[in-house]
Design a protein around this motif. Structure first.
Motif, PDB file in Angstrom:
ATOM      1  N   LEU A  50      12.144 -12.650 -11.141  1.00 60.73           N
ATOM      2  CA  LEU A  50      13.170 -11.987 -11.943  1.00 60.73           C
ATOM      3  C   LEU A  50      14.488 -12.070 -11.180  1.00 60.73           C
ATOM      4  O   LEU A  50      14.558 -11.698 -10.003  1.00 60.73           O
ATOM      5  CB  LEU A  50      12.782 -10.526 -12.182  1.00 60.73           C
ATOM      6  CG  LEU A  50      13.734  -9.662 -13.012  1.00 60.73           C
ATOM      7  CD1 LEU A  50      13.770 -10.154 -14.454  1.00 60.73           C
ATOM      8  CD2 LEU A  50      13.304  -8.197 -12.956  1.00 60.73           C
ATOM      9  N   SER A  51      15.529 -12.574 -11.845  1.00 65.92           N
ATOM     10  CA  SER A  51      16.811 -12.753 -11.152  1.00 65.92           C
ATOM     11  C   SER A  51      17.972 -12.361 -12.054  1.00 65.92           C
ATOM     12  O   SER A  51      17.835 -12.293 -13.281  1.00 65.92           O
ATOM     13  CB  SER A  51      16.979 -14.214 -10.710  1.00 65.92           C
ATOM     14  OG  SER A  51      17.051 -15.068 -11.839  1.00 65.92           O
ATOM     15  N   ARG A  77      10.064 -24.406 -12.465  1.00 66.58           N
ATOM     16  CA  ARG A  77       9.340 -25.070 -13.533  1.00 66.58           C
ATOM     17  C   ARG A  77       9.838 -24.671 -14.923  1.00 66.58           C
ATOM     18  O   ARG A  77      10.167 -25.499 -15.745  1.00 66.58           O
ATOM     19  CB  ARG A  77       7.840 -24.762 -13.424  1.00 66.58           C
ATOM     20  CG  ARG A  77       7.121 -25.561 -12.368  1.00 66.58           C
ATOM     21  CD  ARG A  77       7.351 -27.030 -12.571  1.00 66.58           C
ATOM     22  NE  ARG A  77       6.321 -27.867 -11.997  1.00 66.58           N
ATOM     23  CZ  ARG A  77       6.423 -29.170 -11.827  1.00 66.58           C
ATOM     24  NH1 ARG A  77       7.534 -29.783 -12.174  1.00 66.58           N
ATOM     25  NH2 ARG A  77       5.435 -29.873 -11.332  1.00 66.58           N
ATOM     26  N   SER A  78       9.845 -23.393 -15.200  1.00 63.05           N
ATOM     27  CA  SER A  78      10.275 -22.898 -16.519  1.00 63.05           C
ATOM     28  C   SER A  78      11.180 -21.693 -16.319  1.00 63.05           C
ATOM     29  O   SER A  78      11.066 -20.983 -15.315  1.00 63.05           O
ATOM     30  CB  SER A  78       9.067 -22.498 -17.377  1.00 63.05           C
ATOM     31  OG  SER A  78       8.153 -23.570 -17.494  1.00 63.05           O
ATOM     32  N   GLN A  79      12.052 -21.468 -17.298  1.00 62.30           N
ATOM     33  CA  GLN A  79      12.955 -20.316 -17.189  1.00 62.30           C
ATOM     34  C   GLN A  79      13.253 -19.757 -18.577  1.00 62.30           C
ATOM     35  O   GLN A  79      13.440 -20.505 -19.532  1.00 62.30           O
ATOM     36  CB  GLN A  79      14.250 -20.706 -16.484  1.00 62.30           C
ATOM     37  CG  GLN A  79      15.154 -19.516 -16.159  1.00 62.30           C
ATOM     38  CD  GLN A  79      16.328 -19.915 -15.288  1.00 62.30           C
ATOM     39  OE1 GLN A  79      17.126 -20.766 -15.657  1.00 62.30           O
ATOM     40  NE2 GLN A  79      16.422 -19.328 -14.101  1.00 62.30           N
ATOM     41  N   TRP A  80      13.270 -18.432 -18.671  1.00 59.59           N
ATOM     42  CA  TRP A  80      13.583 -17.751 -19.925  1.00 59.59           C
ATOM     43  C   TRP A  80      14.652 -16.695 -19.681  1.00 59.59           C
ATOM     44  O   TRP A  80      14.758 -16.147 -18.584  1.00 59.59           O
ATOM     45  CB  TRP A  80      12.340 -17.056 -20.491  1.00 59.59           C
ATOM     46  CG  TRP A  80      11.197 -17.954 -20.790  1.00 59.59           C
ATOM     47  CD1 TRP A  80      10.935 -18.608 -21.968  1.00 59.59           C
ATOM     48  CD2 TRP A  80      10.120 -18.319 -19.908  1.00 59.59           C
ATOM     49  NE1 TRP A  80       9.787 -19.342 -21.872  1.00 59.59           N
ATOM     50  CE2 TRP A  80       9.260 -19.189 -20.612  1.00 59.59           C
ATOM     51  CE3 TRP A  80       9.799 -17.990 -18.587  1.00 59.59           C
ATOM     52  CZ2 TRP A  80       8.108 -19.728 -20.047  1.00 59.59           C
ATOM     53  CZ3 TRP A  80       8.668 -18.528 -18.019  1.00 59.59           C
ATOM     54  CH2 TRP A  80       7.835 -19.385 -18.745  1.00 59.59           C
ATOM     55  N   THR A  81      15.433 -16.414 -20.687  1.00 55.04           N
ATOM     56  CA  THR A  81      16.388 -15.322 -20.605  1.00 55.04           C
ATOM     57  C   THR A  81      15.685 -14.023 -20.968  1.00 55.04           C
ATOM     58  O   THR A  81      14.591 -14.031 -21.559  1.00 55.04           O
ATOM     59  CB  THR A  81      17.566 -15.540 -21.577  1.00 55.04           C
ATOM     60  OG1 THR A  81      17.065 -15.504 -22.928  1.00 55.04           O
ATOM     61  CG2 THR A  81      18.242 -16.885 -21.327  1.00 55.04           C
ATOM     62  N   MET A  82      16.303 -12.900 -20.638  1.00 53.19           N
ATOM     63  CA  MET A  82      15.714 -11.614 -20.984  1.00 53.19           C
ATOM     64  C   MET A  82      15.611 -11.457 -22.498  1.00 53.19           C
ATOM     65  O   MET A  82      14.667 -10.841 -23.017  1.00 53.19           O
ATOM     66  CB  MET A  82      16.542 -10.475 -20.402  1.00 53.19           C
ATOM     67  CG  MET A  82      16.006  -9.088 -20.744  1.00 53.19           C
ATOM     68  SD  MET A  82      16.964  -7.780 -19.996  1.00 53.19           S
ATOM     69  CE  MET A  82      16.519  -8.015 -18.284  1.00 53.19           C
ATOM     70  N   THR A 121       4.670  -3.262  -9.081  1.00 50.69           N
ATOM     71  CA  THR A 121       6.058  -3.284  -8.612  1.00 50.69           C
ATOM     72  C   THR A 121       6.910  -4.206  -9.467  1.00 50.69           C
ATOM     73  O   THR A 121       8.038  -3.875  -9.847  1.00 50.69           O
ATOM     74  CB  THR A 121       6.115  -3.738  -7.143  1.00 50.69           C
ATOM     75  OG1 THR A 121       5.373  -2.818  -6.331  1.00 50.69           O
ATOM     76  CG2 THR A 121       7.556  -3.795  -6.644  1.00 50.69           C
ATOM     77  N   PHE A 122       6.357  -5.380  -9.824  1.00 47.55           N
ATOM     78  CA  PHE A 122       7.106  -6.340 -10.633  1.00 47.55           C
ATOM     79  C   PHE A 122       7.415  -5.754 -12.015  1.00 47.55           C
ATOM     80  O   PHE A 122       8.554  -5.837 -12.496  1.00 47.55           O
ATOM     81  CB  PHE A 122       6.307  -7.633 -10.777  1.00 47.55           C
ATOM     82  CG  PHE A 122       6.998  -8.671 -11.619  1.00 47.55           C
ATOM     83  CD1 PHE A 122       8.024  -9.441 -11.103  1.00 47.55           C
ATOM     84  CD2 PHE A 122       6.630  -8.863 -12.946  1.00 47.55           C
ATOM     85  CE1 PHE A 122       8.679 -10.393 -11.880  1.00 47.55           C
ATOM     86  CE2 PHE A 122       7.275  -9.806 -13.736  1.00 47.55           C
ATOM     87  CZ  PHE A 122       8.304 -10.569 -13.199  1.00 47.55           C
ATOM     88  N   ILE A 123       6.411  -5.147 -12.671  1.00 51.76           N
ATOM     89  CA  ILE A 123       6.626  -4.588 -14.005  1.00 51.76           C
ATOM     90  C   ILE A 123       7.616  -3.428 -13.946  1.00 51.76           C
ATOM     91  O   ILE A 123       8.463  -3.260 -14.832  1.00 51.76           O
ATOM     92  CB  ILE A 123       5.291  -4.143 -14.624  1.00 51.76           C
ATOM     93  CG1 ILE A 123       4.465  -5.375 -15.007  1.00 51.76           C
ATOM     94  CG2 ILE A 123       5.513  -3.248 -15.844  1.00 51.76           C
ATOM     95  CD1 ILE A 123       3.159  -5.072 -15.706  1.00 51.76           C
ATOM     96  N   HIS A 128      12.951  -1.556 -15.441  1.00 44.53           N
ATOM     97  CA  HIS A 128      14.241  -0.976 -15.031  1.00 44.53           C
ATOM     98  C   HIS A 128      15.382  -1.942 -15.326  1.00 44.53           C
ATOM     99  O   HIS A 128      16.450  -1.525 -15.812  1.00 44.53           O
ATOM    100  CB  HIS A 128      14.197  -0.655 -13.536  1.00 44.53           C
ATOM    101  CG  HIS A 128      15.503  -0.175 -12.985  1.00 44.53           C
ATOM    102  ND1 HIS A 128      15.962   1.111 -13.162  1.00 44.53           N
ATOM    103  CD2 HIS A 128      16.459  -0.814 -12.272  1.00 44.53           C
ATOM    104  CE1 HIS A 128      17.140   1.244 -12.577  1.00 44.53           C
ATOM    105  NE2 HIS A 128      17.465   0.093 -12.027  1.00 44.53           N
ATOM    106  N   THR A 129      15.169  -3.221 -15.070  1.00 42.57           N
ATOM    107  CA  THR A 129      16.205  -4.233 -15.296  1.00 42.57           C
ATOM    108  C   THR A 129      16.491  -4.382 -16.787  1.00 42.57           C
ATOM    109  O   THR A 129      17.647  -4.527 -17.195  1.00 42.57           O
ATOM    110  CB  THR A 129      15.760  -5.582 -14.705  1.00 42.57           C
ATOM    111  OG1 THR A 129      15.476  -5.408 -13.305  1.00 42.57           O
ATOM    112  CG2 THR A 129      16.854  -6.634 -14.852  1.00 42.57           C
ATOM    113  N   CYS A 130      15.446  -4.350 -17.604  1.00 38.47           N
ATOM    114  CA  CYS A 130      15.633  -4.440 -19.062  1.00 38.47           C
ATOM    115  C   CYS A 130      16.455  -3.262 -19.575  1.00 38.47           C
ATOM    116  O   CYS A 130      17.333  -3.433 -20.428  1.00 38.47           O
ATOM    117  CB  CYS A 130      14.278  -4.474 -19.771  1.00 38.47           C
ATOM    118  SG  CYS A 130      13.359  -6.013 -19.539  1.00 38.47           S
TER     119      CYS A 130
END
Length: 210
Positions: A50-51, A77-82, A121-123, A128-130
């Motif tokens: 997550l960046s 490899r792959s990337q998605w936007t929020m 921790t990741f979720i 929080h970021t969302c």
């Protein structure tokens, strides 16, 4: 340097991004991928990262990064936007578990994290970021423990601890100030009494001399 620190340095920093979190994962169900599609590079480690961009307005991305066996390099490899993230499934809302699913507009992946703690921790950071950066429709979080989404969040507990410490210190200083104030008042009363006693004694002494 840890793998996650190296990913941030090699993959995100050159693009003026900052990695917020990363989780080591493996697929719960293996996809059938032709040999040529993998490049024949064999075993690899996968990270879901997550960046966020450093420049405003901020853009958040979820990126799949791989490190192939025998190589120190990390490959995006792959990337998605929020905005493309539709759903985050924590699988079990009653206990810690390493499994979770991510559903995007054009992809659906079922993952097993390196550990339940790493996944939680990741979720937690993802939620929080969302909440912070997503102004449009926010992704749905289902089957996630309440501690990952609400007031028990470790993201808030640190701030709460600092606030509590400051409040306790302030209270201690106030109490100390009150004690010092009372002591000063008593000292002043004693000094006034001593002065009055001295004046009285002096007057009495003068009368005897007369």
């Amino acid at each position: 340097m840890s793998a996650k620190a190296a990913i941030n340095k090699e993959v995100f920093v050159p693009h003026d991004e900052k990695m917020l979190a990363a989780v080591t994962v493996k697929r719960r169900t293996k996809k059938k991928i032709p040999f040529l599609a993998t490049g024949g590079q064999g075993d690899y480690m996968t990270f879901i990262c997550l960046s966020v961009t450093n420049k405003k307005p901020s853009h958040v991305s979820i990126t799949k990064v791989k490190q192939f066996h025998g190589s120190s390099a990390f490959v995006k490899r792959s990337q998605w936007t929020m905005e493309q993230l539709r759903q985050v499934n924590g699988i079990d809302s009653n206990k810690d578990c390493p499994e979770f699913d991510l559903m995007f507009e054009n992809a659906f992946d079922q993952w097993v994290a390196g550990s339940a703690g790493e996944k939680c921790t990741f979720i937690q950071v993802l939620h929080h970021t969302c909440q912070r950066y997503s102004s449009a429709r926010k992704p749905e979080f289902i089957n996630c423990q309440s501690k990952l989404l609400g007031g028990n969040s470790i993201l808030h507990s640190a701030a709460d601890s600092v606030t509590s410490a400051v409040q306790k210190a302030s209270q201690a200083l106030n109490e100390r100030g009150e004690r010092l104030g009372r002591a000063e008042d008593k000292t002043a009363e004693m000094m006034n009494s001593a002065e009055q006693f001295a004046v009285t004694a002096h007057k009495l002494a003068m009368k005897h001399k007369c």
